[in-house]
Write an enzyme that holds these catalytic residues in place. Structure first.
Site, mmCIF file in Angstrom:
data_model
loop_
_atom_site.group_PDB
_atom_site.id
_atom_site.type_symbol
_atom_site.label_atom_id
_atom_site.label_comp_id
_atom_site.label_asym_id
_atom_site.label_seq_id
_atom_site.Cartn_x
_atom_site.Cartn_y
_atom_site.Cartn_z
ATOM 1 N N ASP A 265 -15.671 12.901 3.015
ATOM 2 C CA ASP A 265 -15.071 12.345 1.800
ATOM 3 C C ASP A 265 -13.788 13.097 1.524
ATOM 4 O O ASP A 265 -13.653 14.276 1.891
ATOM 5 C CB ASP A 265 -16.000 12.511 0.586
ATOM 6 C CG ASP A 265 -15.888 13.902 -0.016
ATOM 7 O OD1 ASP A 265 -16.463 14.850 0.585
ATOM 8 O OD2 ASP A 265 -15.212 14.080 -1.032
ATOM 9 N N CYS A 305 -5.334 -5.705 7.120
ATOM 10 C CA CYS A 305 -5.883 -5.724 5.763
ATOM 11 C C CYS A 305 -5.154 -6.736 4.882
ATOM 12 O O CYS A 305 -4.074 -7.218 5.225
ATOM 13 C CB CYS A 305 -5.860 -4.330 5.124
ATOM 14 S SG CYS A 305 -4.295 -3.823 4.374
ATOM 15 N N HIS A 334 -4.713 -0.260 0.975
ATOM 16 C CA HIS A 334 -4.399 -0.119 2.398
ATOM 17 C C HIS A 334 -4.910 1.201 2.965
ATOM 18 O O HIS A 334 -5.497 1.232 4.050
ATOM 19 C CB HIS A 334 -2.891 -0.229 2.639
ATOM 20 C CG HIS A 334 -2.495 0.196 4.021
ATOM 21 N ND1 HIS A 334 -2.651 -0.614 5.132
ATOM 22 C CD2 HIS A 334 -2.033 1.378 4.495
ATOM 23 C CE1 HIS A 334 -2.279 0.040 6.211
ATOM 24 N NE2 HIS A 334 -1.897 1.259 5.862
#
Lengths: 369, 369
Positions: A265, A305, A334
């Site tokens: 993370d 995307c 993005h």
């Protein structure tokens, strides 16, 4: 519920493919977890997070305890209901944030006394309190309350702190008895191999369903993190998930996976997005710069995307220069897409036994900062 | 291309149902047009705008001329391509913004000399220049360059200004000859009935494909606007669209439609959203207030939008208090949805000959501020 399956191990590296199952669904690893500090992944809606295939998100115990308060979130039906996110959530223990307050906190055996960074009000978090907060939040994966020493720190201090983290892990475990939430133990030990080894040895005796590597990303050079992984992950249990806390650039993912990490993370993808910087297959690009004023290409020509299919660098630069919210929305979207797609590519490479080739190709194209 | 159809006229009021067709598609009126000042409807993506059924959006000539520049937008393929919006766009003439600069501008017969509010740089906009900018932007509906007098203003000044606006309308028309873009003339005349009448009489001689009512929403009381409409719309051509500029609260829509207006725009729904205020069937609600800290109801229990189906007042309040972008996204989305759904309900009521009942029911429930 919590279940872990080791699906595949890479032959030439420690890289592995795993599946973690929680009561809110399954996660395939290696995976990047977007960070939703205050019960929101900055600038993103929950359906956008799903659209980009976020399998699990992270939220911060410290911030949510202070505002809006874990009791309020419990009344809302827990964090999933509160923020409208029905897939897995991982919460940290609050330890990292509390220890970052430096002169506003005092560490005792019973726990940590500190003042809020928001209004200076006095608070106390113990292992028990951290577990109670995380129970109120109702996350699927919770972290034991640990002490995270700074970098650099004396070996004697790190060892003392490590021993306390072990005692706190036991107390965290006791408080979480009979809970459906999966409690991870945190490996500390700084940059000292024998302390990391001791931490793994003692922490695994407590038999947690998963283990995090903490005390990284606290100011040490990147090479130190990779060195820590090199001597730490091989001695960690193979049949448990491994989570490297607070680390998550594209290159960090590659190296972490190489050394056997499953979960990552980092706030970086959304933080740089707010400063007008984006990931591309060729490295980071500061779309805010004047160079892109008349550049009608997508942020990353290799990316499929929503943002790259519909908007240009020139438009996004205009939005960011004018402080328009949509600018930060598009760069954030993005960048997170990039990280999640990158995780997916890593999983595919491991599946196809081509992880080392994938890693080499990445470095050939991606310019490191 | 530009086409107008009067589909239905209300029997007891001036309310009407119309269809406007442009090269980017058709619009059913009465309609509220979200404002995208800087080529972005604040906090919204283009697909969200479509999802809430925005049929047409507005963009500001003055702002886009200054940043990023109309030449750049032309290079991008026009405003539609630049901002990724393939439905109709209406642009204003820049007049309103330039005249708002007060001490930073000088009005001459040839046009207006002014300084940018961004950096103080010198600029000149004439009717011809305004048309050239709007050609570069490539909007479907463009406004003639007009002078918008302040409120209050002497009758003699308003009349002088009105005459200039007529001469500028002719010059705007000449500059727009052979253009595919539909040029609307702007009715001025302040709060003076005979000047409004004169404006309608002279402006309609120029035979524009549509007419706007300008010089409203400049500080006058609401009742003044409704009075202006009462004596102005009945003498406007029935076979042309009528656009009331810069006006658009729910009650304004009802009253405007009552007096025969087809098109509305206003920044208010997104502006109040940024301050944590939302529309509900019962009136405006300041979700930012402490009252809603533990209120787990949707913003508007009568609303079926994405936000109201997924998020609570307590969550949105938390986000707004913490300055999280998602907070403003959710309030903006809901407020625009409210206005567009409201337009749809108005059209339905006109279709079913129940507009007066609909209006009365609205006022019974909706608490005016």
């Amino acid at each position: 519920m919590f279940d872990f399956e080791l699906l595949k191990e890479s032959k030439k590296t420690e890289a592995r493919l795993t599946k973690i199952t929680t009561s809110h669904g399954s996660i395939e690893t290696p995976i990047f977890m977007p960070v939703g500090t205050q019960a929101t992944v900055k600038a993103m809606s929950s359906r956008e997070l799903k659209e980009i295939n976020s399998q699990i998100i992270l939220a911060n115990t410290y911030h949510l305890y202070l505002r809006p308060g874990d009791e309020l979130i419990k009344k809302a039906g827990g964090l999933h209901d509160f923020m409208s996110w029905d897939l897995p959530i991982l919460t940290d223990s609050g330890g990292f944030q509390v220890f970052s307050l430096s002169d506003m906190r005092e560490i005792k055996e019973e726990g940590v006394y500190f003042r809020s960074h928001l209004d200076g009000s006095k608070h106390f978090i113990s292992p028990e309190k951290s577990m109670q907060i995380q129970k109120n939040l109702g996350s699927d994966i919770v972290m034991a309350f640990d002490e995270c020493p700074p970098y650099p720190a004396e070996k004697s201090y790190v060892e003392k702190s490590l021993n306390r983290t072990l005692r706190w892990a036991e107390r965290s475990k006791k408080e979480m008895e009979n809970s459906e939430q999966a409690l991870f133990g945190i490996i500390q030990g700084g940059v000292y191999p024998e302390l990391r080894k001791k931490s793994v040895k003692e922490m695994t005796k407590l038999n947690f369903p998963g283990y995090s590597i903490g005390g990284v990303s606290v100011g040490e050079p990147k090479e130190e993190i990779y060195k820590i992984l090199d001597y730490t992950t091989p001695i960690m249990p193979k049949d448990k998930p491994r989570y490297l806390m607070g680390v998550g650039t594209p290159e960090d993912l590659l190296e972490g996976v190489y050394y056997g990490i499953d979960m990552f993370d980092c706030v970086m993808p959304t933080r740089i997005a707010r400063h007008g910087q984006v990931f591309t297959a060729e490295g980071r690009l500061t779309v805010r710069n004047a160079t892109y004023a008349e550049d009608f290409n997508p942020l990353d020509p290799d990316c499929d995307c929503y943002v790259c299919q519909n908007y240009s660098r020139a438009y996004i630069r205009h939005l960011i220069k004018r402080n328009e919210i949509l600018g930060v929305r598009l760069t954030s979207y993005h960048n997170l897409y990039f990280m999640l797609k990158f995780s997916e590519k890593i999983r595919k490479a491991i599946k196809e036994d081509s992880f080392l080739d994938f890693r080499e190709e990445f470095y050939q194209k991606y310019k490191l900062k």
